[in-house]
Design a protein around this motif. Sequence first.
Motif, PDB file in Angstrom:
ATOM      1  N   LYS A   9      67.633  42.082  51.582  1.00  0.00           N
ATOM      2  CA  LYS A   9      67.796  42.100  50.091  1.00  0.00           C
ATOM      3  C   LYS A   9      69.154  42.917  49.828  1.00  0.00           C
ATOM      4  O   LYS A   9      69.434  44.233  50.560  1.00  0.00           O
ATOM      5  CB  LYS A   9      66.650  43.122  49.704  1.00  0.00           C
ATOM      6  N   THR A  10      69.764  42.475  48.834  1.00  0.00           N
ATOM      7  CA  THR A  10      71.261  42.969  48.579  1.00  0.00           C
ATOM      8  C   THR A  10      71.185  43.448  46.939  1.00  0.00           C
ATOM      9  O   THR A  10      70.810  42.521  46.185  1.00  0.00           O
ATOM     10  CB  THR A  10      72.317  42.043  48.844  1.00  0.00           C
ATOM     11  N   ILE A  11      71.418  44.549  46.824  1.00  0.00           N
ATOM     12  CA  ILE A  11      71.488  45.127  45.663  1.00  0.00           C
ATOM     13  C   ILE A  11      73.003  45.865  45.250  1.00  0.00           C
ATOM     14  O   ILE A  11      73.272  46.795  46.069  1.00  0.00           O
ATOM     15  CB  ILE A  11      70.432  46.028  45.365  1.00  0.00           C
ATOM     16  N   LEU A  51      60.288  42.692  43.333  1.00  0.00           N
ATOM     17  CA  LEU A  51      61.742  42.264  43.695  1.00  0.00           C
ATOM     18  C   LEU A  51      61.477  40.959  44.615  1.00  0.00           C
ATOM     19  O   LEU A  51      60.399  41.009  45.521  1.00  0.00           O
ATOM     20  CB  LEU A  51      62.411  43.219  44.456  1.00  0.00           C
ATOM     21  N   ASP A  52      62.422  40.100  44.644  1.00  0.00           N
ATOM     22  CA  ASP A  52      62.544  38.759  45.385  1.00  0.00           C
ATOM     23  C   ASP A  52      63.359  39.022  46.558  1.00  0.00           C
ATOM     24  O   ASP A  52      64.472  39.532  46.473  1.00  0.00           O
ATOM     25  CB  ASP A  52      63.090  37.659  44.629  1.00  0.00           C
ATOM     26  N   ASP A  54      66.135  38.318  49.121  1.00  0.00           N
ATOM     27  CA  ASP A  54      67.398  37.325  49.318  1.00  0.00           C
ATOM     28  C   ASP A  54      66.947  36.287  50.475  1.00  0.00           C
ATOM     29  O   ASP A  54      67.062  35.179  50.351  1.00  0.00           O
ATOM     30  CB  ASP A  54      68.776  37.880  49.249  1.00  0.00           C
TER      31      ASP A  54
ATOM     32  N   ARG B  98      54.760  34.714  37.398  1.00  0.00           N
ATOM     33  CA  ARG B  98      55.836  35.198  36.507  1.00  0.00           C
ATOM     34  C   ARG B  98      55.762  34.050  35.150  1.00  0.00           C
ATOM     35  O   ARG B  98      56.172  34.679  34.010  1.00  0.00           O
ATOM     36  CB  ARG B  98      57.184  35.165  36.982  1.00  0.00           C
ATOM     37  N   THR B 277      63.779  36.064  37.971  1.00  0.00           N
ATOM     38  CA  THR B 277      64.386  37.359  37.306  1.00  0.00           C
ATOM     39  C   THR B 277      64.790  38.450  38.381  1.00  0.00           C
ATOM     40  O   THR B 277      64.146  38.482  39.330  1.00  0.00           O
ATOM     41  CB  THR B 277      63.544  38.207  36.168  1.00  0.00           C
ATOM     42  N   LYS B 278      65.841  39.177  38.229  1.00  0.00           N
ATOM     43  CA  LYS B 278      66.075  40.301  39.250  1.00  0.00           C
ATOM     44  C   LYS B 278      65.911  41.523  38.494  1.00  0.00           C
ATOM     45  O   LYS B 278      66.813  42.022  37.896  1.00  0.00           O
ATOM     46  CB  LYS B 278      67.657  40.104  39.404  1.00  0.00           C
ATOM     47  N   ASN B 279      64.853  42.185  38.818  1.00  0.00           N
ATOM     48  CA  ASN B 279      64.223  43.227  38.328  1.00  0.00           C
ATOM     49  C   ASN B 279      65.340  44.497  39.088  1.00  0.00           C
ATOM     50  O   ASN B 279      65.214  45.574  38.293  1.00  0.00           O
ATOM     51  CB  ASN B 279      62.825  43.667  38.643  1.00  0.00           C
ATOM     52  N   GLU B 280      65.924  44.421  39.932  1.00  0.00           N
ATOM     53  CA  GLU B 280      66.614  45.515  40.498  1.00  0.00           C
ATOM     54  C   GLU B 280      67.985  45.744  39.446  1.00  0.00           C
ATOM     55  O   GLU B 280      68.391  46.924  39.656  1.00  0.00           O
ATOM     56  CB  GLU B 280      67.352  45.105  42.009  1.00  0.00           C
ATOM     57  N   ASN B 281      68.278  44.707  38.416  1.00  0.00           N
ATOM     58  CA  ASN B 281      69.418  45.007  37.435  1.00  0.00           C
ATOM     59  C   ASN B 281      68.691  45.418  36.427  1.00  0.00           C
ATOM     60  O   ASN B 281      69.451  45.364  35.234  1.00  0.00           O
ATOM     61  CB  ASN B 281      70.105  43.624  37.629  1.00  0.00           C
ATOM     62  N   GLU B 289      73.609  38.476  38.246  1.00  0.00           N
ATOM     63  CA  GLU B 289      74.908  38.823  38.760  1.00  0.00           C
ATOM     64  C   GLU B 289      75.712  37.554  38.540  1.00  0.00           C
ATOM     65  O   GLU B 289      76.818  37.383  37.977  1.00  0.00           O
ATOM     66  CB  GLU B 289      74.962  39.263  40.165  1.00  0.00           C
TER      67      GLU B 289
END
Lengths: 294, 353
Positions: A9-11, A51-52, A54, B98, B277-281, B289
């Motif tokens: 996982k990349t953030i 979170l998904d 990658d 979702r 969705t990208k919950n990290e953002n 992104e």
Amino acid sequence: MIKMMNVSKTIDGRQVLKNVNITLKPGMIAGIVGRNGVGKSTLLRTIAGILDPDEGEVTFNEINIHQRPEIKQKLTYVPDSTEILKTYNVKEIVKLYDAIYEDFDVMYFYSLMDRFQLPKNRKLRTYSKGMKALFLMILSFSTKADFIILDEPTNGLDPIVKRNILQFIIEEVSERQMSVLISTHHLEEVEKMADVLIMLKDGQVESTTSIEEAKATYRKVQAVYKYSLPEKISDLNNVTILSQTGRVYTLMIKGDIEATMEKMRQEQPLLLEELPMTLEDIFISSLGGETHVS
Amino acid sequence: MFHKALWMRNQKLAGPAVWAVYLSLFFFLPFFFYGEAQSFQRQIDEFHVNISQLPFSFHGAQIALFLTLILVGFATLLIGSERTTHSTDLTFSLPFKRKDIFLSKWMFGVVHITTGLLVNLLLSMLIVKFTILNEVADASFLLQFMILVIPFSIAIFTFSMFIGTIAGSMVSQFILSCIFLFFPLGFISLIATFLVVHGMDLNMLNVFENRLFHTFEDLVISVTLPLPIFDFAYYTDVSNDPSGLGYTRVPSYLVLLSPLIYFAVTFPLGIWFYSCTKNENNGRLLVFEKGKGFFSFGVILCFALTFGMIGGGIFDSYDNPSLITYYLFALIGGVLSYFALRQIMNIRLSLRK
């Protein structure tokens, strides 16, 4: 059984998880330890389906939790944030969880509320931080899930409640053959209750061992030589200097213990003795650094 | 799609918006018509004494802006608020797809919006029918308004929900929804100014004459979602028109294609974006992104065109716009927005965990 297979996982352009593989069997308590920012919460949130990944996949009883989230009827997540249900009162939360989880046990929930002496007729926002953490844990166990993820569960709990809740987790696991994955900085808790220790370093699993195995792999010694620590010893890859006071060195040996001890003896130490070891010593020696906090 | 638990959760999240929908529509519709009936009765009592006209009117503009803000706010509470308060961690850890979470939010909003509009418009019709207003007005204009306002409201709400799937916080969802709802009108104005500055005669653009839309302006109104509601008007003056039929300005029913097309595009896209969705953002301006480059390009272009329009307008001489001033200001607008956007993109708006 929960399985994380090759999860990356990349953030924000930084690879937080790198090729992580973890398998947890029923009836097991696993503790995840690692330094701040190493990816513990990201790992737990990925397992919980928030979170998904990658790359790679997370399965629960061989079912991919991201593709079939219905399987999470038997998997619950308790976040480190205690603010998530603060606008609800206890009755509303019970109603909500009863509607979400098929096996939610209302009677059991109220019995746990009594056991831990939590007030029932109040909004969650009026609870103290420790009470909220405890409440969320009680709620989670009342869903009768087979796998529970706890992110920093004992933050804010006083020592007595902490001891009771840890005891409660051990009881639940032994009675119901469920699994618990705990992320924590309180190493003494992991030491007391976890069967498996997962060490994370730089987004990767540094090691997955039982507490006994971990302790057997390491040895903490104190050594004094006539001059400084001989280079033959300090250059060894499996020896870490934990501390040094004058000519007194506290060392941690990782693996190949007897052979290393023999090498140390050959250098004719003035003193070479074994010291009692805690999980914290292992943590410091294997996860490295003295001051770095990210 | 329908889960009792998700409905309960939505009720808790968007409870204030539900109240706002029902109460504001009540004040803007039945309460307004009741007040109008009383005021009309007074006018009749004083007819030929102080006044010589008996006008009665209803304009969509009275309700359109507030309704739009309520609808955007509703969608913002359903999606953006969760991102800002980190309660996505609860919602996304639950045993629901979702897609179902998104659909339940959408359904929750649509049910309340439609019910609120239907109930309050029907109440308004009853008031028009059973008060003095019945003497001068035919309540059927409210039926025409209903046919217009319900699909447009659903489309505005669906569009704001879609924006919520790409925006990272409450603030960005609300602001971006408001901007993009009026975007066609604004962007076409900017392009029109650009063309005029470069010597093009805009009358040539009336290619829609006598076709689907009478003028280019009609087309712009149709594609800017809230505008047809603004455009609706009913007017009657029984002292001039004893028939009491009144005059209703209703946009062509062809404009109903507009909410349909908006819905057909933004609804499936919303489901898709919410599913990946990208919950990290969460907390950032945008969740994804990948769209940042395109979004930044669009924002910078719009700011450049806006600054060009303002600069060219200020420094034009005898209605001859100055091309050099236009480009100079466009450059300043572009550079300023570039640096501002770089900062905004990195801000994380979120409440304490």
